[in-house]
Design a protein around this motif. Sequence first.
Motif, PDB file in Angstrom:
ATOM      1  N   MET A   1      -1.450   1.222  -5.308  1.00 50.73           N
ATOM      2  CA  MET A   1      -0.493   1.218  -4.216  1.00 50.73           C
ATOM      3  C   MET A   1      -1.047   0.288  -3.141  1.00 50.73           C
ATOM      4  N   PRO A   2      -0.439  -0.892  -2.977  1.00 52.18           N
ATOM      5  CA  PRO A   2      -1.009  -1.866  -2.043  1.00 52.18           C
ATOM      6  C   PRO A   2      -0.791  -1.453  -0.587  1.00 52.18           C
ATOM      7  N   ALA A   3      -1.687  -1.920   0.280  1.00 50.71           N
ATOM      8  CA  ALA A   3      -1.620  -1.559   1.702  1.00 50.71           C
ATOM      9  C   ALA A   3      -0.905  -2.619   2.538  1.00 50.71           C
ATOM     10  N   HIS A   4      -0.760  -3.841   1.996  1.00 51.63           N
ATOM     11  CA  HIS A   4      -0.162  -4.920   2.799  1.00 51.63           C
ATOM     12  C   HIS A   4       1.318  -4.612   3.063  1.00 51.63           C
ATOM     13  N   PRO A   5       1.759  -4.709   4.326  1.00 52.77           N
ATOM     14  CA  PRO A   5       3.150  -4.381   4.648  1.00 52.77           C
ATOM     15  C   PRO A   5       4.182  -5.162   3.817  1.00 52.77           C
ATOM     16  N   VAL A   6       3.897  -6.423   3.495  1.00 53.03           N
ATOM     17  CA  VAL A   6       4.858  -7.208   2.710  1.00 53.03           C
ATOM     18  C   VAL A   6       4.934  -6.663   1.281  1.00 53.03           C
ATOM     19  N   ALA A   7       3.772  -6.375   0.686  1.00 50.71           N
ATOM     20  CA  ALA A   7       3.750  -5.829  -0.677  1.00 50.71           C
ATOM     21  C   ALA A   7       4.429  -4.463  -0.714  1.00 50.71           C
ATOM     22  N   GLN A   8       4.122  -3.652   0.284  1.00 50.84           N
ATOM     23  CA  GLN A   8       4.733  -2.318   0.352  1.00 50.84           C
ATOM     24  C   GLN A   8       6.241  -2.409   0.479  1.00 50.84           C
ATOM     25  N   ALA A   9       6.702  -3.267   1.380  1.00 55.13           N
ATOM     26  CA  ALA A   9       8.145  -3.390   1.619  1.00 55.13           C
ATOM     27  C   ALA A   9       8.848  -3.906   0.370  1.00 55.13           C
ATOM     28  N   LEU A  10       8.212  -4.863  -0.315  1.00 57.14           N
ATOM     29  CA  LEU A  10       8.829  -5.423  -1.524  1.00 57.14           C
ATOM     30  C   LEU A  10       8.913  -4.361  -2.632  1.00 57.14           C
ATOM     31  N   CYS A  11       7.836  -3.617  -2.831  1.00 57.12           N
ATOM     32  CA  CYS A  11       7.855  -2.558  -3.849  1.00 57.12           C
ATOM     33  C   CYS A  11       8.932  -1.521  -3.519  1.00 57.12           C
ATOM     34  N   ALA A  12       9.009  -1.138  -2.255  1.00 58.71           N
ATOM     35  CA  ALA A  12       9.977  -0.110  -1.857  1.00 58.71           C
ATOM     36  C   ALA A  12      11.406  -0.619  -2.024  1.00 58.71           C
ATOM     37  N   ALA A  13      11.664  -1.854  -1.575  1.00 56.22           N
ATOM     38  CA  ALA A  13      13.031  -2.384  -1.619  1.00 56.22           C
ATOM     39  C   ALA A  13      13.480  -2.667  -3.055  1.00 56.22           C
ATOM     40  N   SER A  14      12.528  -3.029  -3.914  1.00 61.27           N
ATOM     41  CA  SER A  14      12.895  -3.327  -5.306  1.00 61.27           C
ATOM     42  C   SER A  14      13.304  -2.058  -6.036  1.00 61.27           C
ATOM     43  N   GLY A  15      12.707  -0.939  -5.651  1.00 63.42           N
ATOM     44  CA  GLY A  15      13.034   0.338  -6.285  1.00 63.42           C
ATOM     45  C   GLY A  15      12.434   0.494  -7.670  1.00 63.42           C
ATOM     46  N   VAL A  16      11.603  -0.481  -8.082  1.00 71.50           N
ATOM     47  CA  VAL A  16      10.927  -0.399  -9.379  1.00 71.50           C
ATOM     48  C   VAL A  16       9.452  -0.729  -9.164  1.00 71.50           C
ATOM     49  N   PRO A  17       8.579  -0.212 -10.034  1.00 72.12           N
ATOM     50  CA  PRO A  17       7.182  -0.645  -9.954  1.00 72.12           C
ATOM     51  C   PRO A  17       7.089  -2.135 -10.266  1.00 72.12           C
ATOM     52  N   ILE A  18       6.138  -2.816  -9.624  1.00 75.66           N
ATOM     53  CA  ILE A  18       6.028  -4.275  -9.792  1.00 75.66           C
ATOM     54  C   ILE A  18       4.711  -4.625 -10.476  1.00 75.66           C
ATOM     55  N   ALA A  19       4.814  -5.240 -11.659  1.00 74.53           N
ATOM     56  CA  ALA A  19       3.623  -5.753 -12.349  1.00 74.53           C
ATOM     57  C   ALA A  19       3.231  -7.050 -11.668  1.00 74.53           C
ATOM     58  N   ALA A  20       1.968  -7.151 -11.258  1.00 74.50           N
ATOM     59  CA  ALA A  20       1.548  -8.367 -10.553  1.00 74.50           C
ATOM     60  C   ALA A  20       0.081  -8.676 -10.762  1.00 74.50           C
ATOM     61  N   PRO A  21      -0.207  -9.718 -11.541  1.00 75.61           N
ATOM     62  CA  PRO A  21      -1.568 -10.257 -11.565  1.00 75.61           C
ATOM     63  C   PRO A  21      -1.728 -11.167 -10.356  1.00 75.61           C
TER      64      PRO A  21
ATOM     65  N   ALA B   1       5.099   1.863  -4.648  1.00 75.53           N
ATOM     66  CA  ALA B   1       5.316   2.060  -3.211  1.00 75.53           C
ATOM     67  C   ALA B   1       5.078   3.503  -2.802  1.00 75.53           C
ATOM     68  N   ALA B   2       5.207   4.431  -3.758  1.00 75.71           N
ATOM     69  CA  ALA B   2       5.098   5.855  -3.422  1.00 75.71           C
ATOM     70  C   ALA B   2       4.422   6.601  -4.560  1.00 75.71           C
ATOM     71  N   LEU B   3       3.792   7.733  -4.212  1.00 78.10           N
ATOM     72  CA  LEU B   3       3.073   8.521  -5.222  1.00 78.10           C
ATOM     73  C   LEU B   3       3.990   9.022  -6.333  1.00 78.10           C
ATOM     74  N   ALA B   4       5.266   9.253  -6.007  1.00 81.22           N
ATOM     75  CA  ALA B   4       6.202   9.743  -7.028  1.00 81.22           C
ATOM     76  C   ALA B   4       6.270   8.770  -8.208  1.00 81.22           C
ATOM     77  N   GLN B   5       6.107   7.467  -7.917  1.00 80.41           N
ATOM     78  CA  GLN B   5       6.186   6.462  -8.984  1.00 80.41           C
ATOM     79  C   GLN B   5       4.992   6.550  -9.937  1.00 80.41           C
ATOM     80  N   LEU B   6       3.878   7.105  -9.449  1.00 83.56           N
ATOM     81  CA  LEU B   6       2.702   7.241 -10.305  1.00 83.56           C
ATOM     82  C   LEU B   6       3.035   8.112 -11.516  1.00 83.56           C
ATOM     83  N   ASP B   7       3.727   9.211 -11.265  1.00 81.44           N
ATOM     84  CA  ASP B   7       4.062  10.128 -12.361  1.00 81.44           C
ATOM     85  C   ASP B   7       5.139   9.565 -13.283  1.00 81.44           C
ATOM     86  N   GLU B   8       5.886   8.557 -12.783  1.00 79.75           N
ATOM     87  CA  GLU B   8       6.889   7.925 -13.648  1.00 79.75           C
ATOM     88  C   GLU B   8       6.251   7.004 -14.676  1.00 79.75           C
TER      89      GLU B   8
END
Length: 328
Positions: free
Chosen positions: A124-144, A71-78
């Motif tokens: 980092m997905p652009a779709h508002p639903v994907a973004q909101a889900l990634c942000a609210a989960s607070g963890v990176p989401i693996a998704a095929p 959801a955010a660039l900070a997660q990239l470095d994690e």
Amino acid sequence: MVTKTIIVNPVSPEPAAIHEAASVIRRGGLVAFPTETVYGLGANALDADAVRKIFAAKDRPASDPLIVHIAALAQLDEIAEQIPPLARALAAAFWPGPLTLVLKRRAIVPANVAAGRETVAVRMPAHPVAQALCAASGVPIAAPSANLFSRTSPTEAAHVLEDLAGRIELLLDGGPTPIGLESTVLDLTQSPPVLLRPGGVALEQLQRLIPEVVFAPRYMATHSQADAQASPGMLLKHYSPHAKLRLFAGAPERVLARMREVAQQAQAGGRSDDLALIGRRVFSSMRELDQHGVELILVRGFAREGIGLAIWDRLIRAAEGRVIDVDL
Ligand code: TXA
Ligand code: MG
């Protein structure tokens, strides 16, 4: 398991729906959700058990690595390390959006996400639903993509249910996905960078930042361990509809003549040159044709530029490599 479906507003998703989906992710469950490319089948990328459920639900071989959504660039470095400046430049240019970068994996990301590789694919997905889900989960989401292995990628909630009903806990139905083809996958751990899969970000767009990048696909007929290691996700039999699909290449007049011959035996057809429209419809069309019981699909070639390259890649694999090139 009964799959629950919640309809969400694709532009501004309802907080209650996102909250419920995020809590499923946090406790290790599976949620299918729309992205701007195709529907994804998500789990907490930092939880090896949750990730294992993705492979099981899709019948996906453990040798095929997953894309991690942030959801955010900070997660990239994690999740990645030794991130080259080019990755930052590409992220600035194309994120959020349909570009996946393969980078060196940090140990916090379980090995099964990456099918045992030292790398991790991130976008980092652009779709508002994907973004909101990634942000609210607070963890990176693996998704095929949210389909059974080797089948066409789902561009509507109904496609997800056709393949995965009863295999996943929750589906967020945000309507049809805008691009309809998966993300572009670029491997930045090799020099020069290697385009592993053409997708929503066009090769020409990448070449503005990386002039030397080309697409030299290494499609493979079988899923041997060595091949899978060298070229993940490049199985020639992929995106398969139930019908036989034959892809034509060459000068339009000769292709049409040849198609007519083939069609005389089998009866088929169809044409359109709006590449964005074809991209949006290509997977749903294959599914629709299957539902109509079609036995043979003939596809006329088109310009392999812009999104056309991604469409070609999907079709050559839907055809299991059988291109009928009348110019040869
Ligand atoms: O648009 C998309 O990318 C969608 C949405 C849901 O984000 N996801 C998607 O995931 O298409 P999937 O699993 O269908 O394709 C993932 C592909 C793999 O098959 C492989 O080609 C590549 O991404 N990939 C993932 N991790 C990789 C890695 N560590 N090294 C090389 N390639 C990798
Ligand atoms: Mg897929």
